[in-house]
Design a protein around this motif. Structure first.
Motif, mmCIF file in Angstrom:
data_model
loop_
_atom_site.group_PDB
_atom_site.id
_atom_site.type_symbol
_atom_site.label_atom_id
_atom_site.label_comp_id
_atom_site.label_asym_id
_atom_site.label_seq_id
_atom_site.Cartn_x
_atom_site.Cartn_y
_atom_site.Cartn_z
ATOM 1 N N TRP A 127 33.711 56.690 70.646
ATOM 2 C CA TRP A 127 32.488 57.380 71.055
ATOM 3 C C TRP A 127 31.891 58.202 69.911
ATOM 4 C CZ3 TRP A 127 29.135 56.423 74.590
ATOM 5 C CH2 TRP A 127 29.513 55.888 75.816
ATOM 6 N N ILE A 134 29.104 56.481 68.297
ATOM 7 C CA ILE A 134 27.899 56.298 69.112
ATOM 8 C C ILE A 134 27.067 57.560 68.965
ATOM 9 C CG2 ILE A 134 26.988 55.697 71.380
ATOM 10 C CD1 ILE A 134 28.867 53.595 70.261
ATOM 11 N N ALA A 136 21.348 55.924 73.122
ATOM 12 C CA ALA A 136 22.247 56.064 71.984
ATOM 13 C C ALA A 136 22.052 54.876 71.044
ATOM 14 C CB ALA A 136 23.705 56.124 72.444
ATOM 15 N N THR A 173 24.260 52.789 67.554
ATOM 16 C CA THR A 173 25.430 52.709 66.691
ATOM 17 C C THR A 173 25.172 51.638 65.646
ATOM 18 O OG1 THR A 173 27.860 52.604 66.661
ATOM 19 C CG2 THR A 173 26.716 50.990 68.037
ATOM 20 N N ASP A 197 25.356 65.633 75.343
ATOM 21 C CA ASP A 197 26.636 64.951 75.164
ATOM 22 C C ASP A 197 27.749 65.984 75.142
ATOM 23 O OD1 ASP A 197 27.078 65.868 72.352
ATOM 24 O OD2 ASP A 197 25.384 64.550 71.911
ATOM 25 N N PRO A 199 27.438 59.779 73.950
ATOM 26 C CA PRO A 199 27.670 59.646 72.510
ATOM 27 C C PRO A 199 28.524 60.781 71.971
ATOM 28 C CG PRO A 199 25.333 59.396 73.038
ATOM 29 C CD PRO A 199 26.013 59.866 74.286
#
Length: 306
Positions: free
Chosen positions: A117, A120, A135, A137, A210, A242
């Protein structure tokens, strides 16, 4: 495709390790997207779809799958792109969000990847589909976009955020105290839904997008307080976020002497027996599946009336 389906059924061991697995797919074009495998029930070649009158324009039709009738949403059209063409050569990702099952029409499905995570990240300002991203990545030097599915579903079929009069009459919370709580969710739509559902309880509500942002805020308060629960007695947290997921956030709170007395309600679109085991493992006080305003308000009432 069979390998992907086998993988979808074997993923519960990652829960609680601040890890996730993403199913990668494409809509129109080369851009890759991802969806958490825990949300995925099945991946199928797109079956014949039945059109019905007065369907939302982003719903391509109804499919009959294993005894269920599900709506099939064109993810490209729903996020402002052009509709997916040649759907007989496409796939549907059957997923469960907020206690409902739906199919997402995508052009192609690639593979599942294992991620932390922490990798992310919140979307950069002005990126891609803007408000439809929750999010991003990076995989193989390419940006992968993770869509805010709760926003998409809310635009197609808005959820009820009003608590019932029957429940409201039974609540015992002292509204004159204006209890201070924190709501943590990476979806702006989900945060707003929670705030609307709890509006009649006269709460002071802080938000974070988050687990890391929430933990930073709590630790900043801990620099001034011996017991942060005297200021914020309760947090309501999503699990999938994230940088730091809700399970890891809860474990961090329980490990900090100044934070450990905060009540934690995990509020998530994830479902399954493994969630209850993780609630107990990390020390959360409650687990509620999204989205039922009465259940949410009842949980808040319970933990703030003790």
């Amino acid at each position: 495709m069979s390998n992907i389906l086998e993988s979808v059924n074997k993923r519960t061991q990652l829960v609680g390790q601040n890890r996730l697995e993403l199913l990668l797919f494409k809509l129109n074009g080369r851009q890759r997207f991802g969806i958490n495998v825990f949300k995925v029930k099945e991946v199928l070649q797109c079956p014949p779809l039945t059109s019905l009158p007065r369907l939302n324009s982003n719903v391509r039709g109804i499919a009959h799958v294993r005894g269920m009738t599900i709506s099939v949403i064109d993810l490209s059209a729903a996020t402002g792109g052009r509709p997916i063409e040649n759907i007989e050569n496409c796939f549907i990702i059957i997923s469960e969000y907020n206690r409902s099952v739906q199919g997402f029409l995508v052009s192609s499905v690639e593979r599942i990847i294992n991620m932390n995570w922490e990798a992310i990240m919140p979307p950069p300002q002005g990126a891609g589909r803007g408000s439809y991203l929750t999010a991003v990545t990076e995989i193989e030097n390419e940006l992968v976009e993770i869509l805010d599915v709760e926003k998409i579903l809310d635009e197609i079929s808005p959820v009820n955020t009003n608590i019932s009069k029957e429940l409201d009459d039974k609540l015992t919370i002292d509204r004159d105290l204006h209890h201070h709580i924190m709501v943590i969710d990476d979806s702006s739509v989900a945060r707003k839904q929670i705030i609307r559902a709890l509006s009649s309880l006269d709460l002071q509500i802080d938000t974070a997008k988050d687990g890391k942002e929430a933990l930073d805020k709590l630790r900043l308060m801990a620099a001034e307080l011996e017991d942060v629960s005297t200021e914020i007695p309760l947090i309501i947290s999503d699990i999938e976020m994230p940088e730091m997921d809700g399970y890891t956030l809860t474990a961090e709170i329980r490990d900090d002497p100044k934070l450990r007395n905060i009540k934690v309600v995990l509020h998530t679109s994830l479902s399954g027996v493994f969630n209850q085991a993780m609630v107990e493992k990390v020390g959360a006080n409650d687990f509620i599946a999204k989205f039922n305003p009465d259940e949410l308000a009842a949980a808040v009432n319970k933990h703030l009336s003790l």
